[in-house]
Design a protein around this motif. Structure first.
Motif: not given
Length: 217
Positions: A14, A131, A175, A178-179, A181, A209
């Motif tokens: 990651l 976040d 990042y 995908k993480k 959105h 991935e």
């Protein structure tokens, strides 16, 4: 220490810093051994890894008796040693733009999303604030990058060939999108570049991935 005849990359699936090095290795067609360092479990504090990188960060690249432990330094080392598929153009204006993009990503956002920093924010303020911290800094840096690129009509960030700026920009965009959105409607140039990167095999092979230490879903 790693096999003297083969490049070895110490990586975490990651890590955006490791991600940019993987892209560089792939673009240059370099074979390398992947050694996973699980920074969530604390592998970076194991004595064997600390001997390689006392800072306890990934990535680290071992090339014979040469050890490099900073992603920017690794990418520039690979650029100098392996000139195939160059990441820096001869044109000074394009070269400067590549360096600006890479620097903005590596100094303007990377330290603020570092695993150690984010863990500290979460411990002190909680997950929601963590976040919010991420999104605030993403927006600040993406606003600057969008203005820097100024709706570029180029194929990639600094020209029609993949450059250093793309190598740094692609993992960050991946990042965030995908993480988190994240809504990219305010950043049409960055969104277009992200779509372009997804079509390039060297970039596809480097995504989190697709790494050997990525968890099975």
């Amino acid at each position: 220490m790693a096999d003297q005849g083969k490049l070895t990359l110490y990586s975490y699936w990651l890590s955006t810093c490791a991600h940019r090095v993987r892209i560089t290795l792939n673009l240059k067609g370099l074979d390398y051994e992947y050694k996973a360092v699980d920074i969530v479990k604390g592998d970076q504090s194991e004595p064997d890894f600390v001997r390689i990188n006392p800072m306890k960060f990934v990535p680290a690249l071992v090339d014979g008796d040469t050890v490099i432990v900073d992603s920017f330094a690794i990418v520039l080392y690979l650029e100098e040693k392996y000139p195939q598929s160059p990441l820096l153009p001869q044109d000074l204006k394009k070269k400067a733009l590549n360096f600006q993009i890479a620097s903005i990503v590596s100094s303007g956002i990377q330290p603020l999303q570092n695993f150690v920093v984010v863990n500290y924010i979460e411990q002190k303020l909680g997950s929601q604030e963590k976040d919010a911290w991420h999104i605030n800094h993403f927006n600040r840096v993406f606003t600057a990058l969008e203005k820097l690129l100024n709706g570029c009509a180029r194929k990639y960030a600094a020209g029609d060939e993949i450059g250093l700026g793309d190598v740094f920009l692609a993992p960050q965009l991946y990042y965030v999108i995908k993480k988190f959105h994240m809504d990219m409607s305010n950043y049409p140039t960055l969104a277009r570049l992200h779509a372009a990167y997804e079509e390039i095999p060297a970039f596809q092979a480097a995504v989190p991935e697709n790494q050997p230490d990525a968890p099975s879903i």
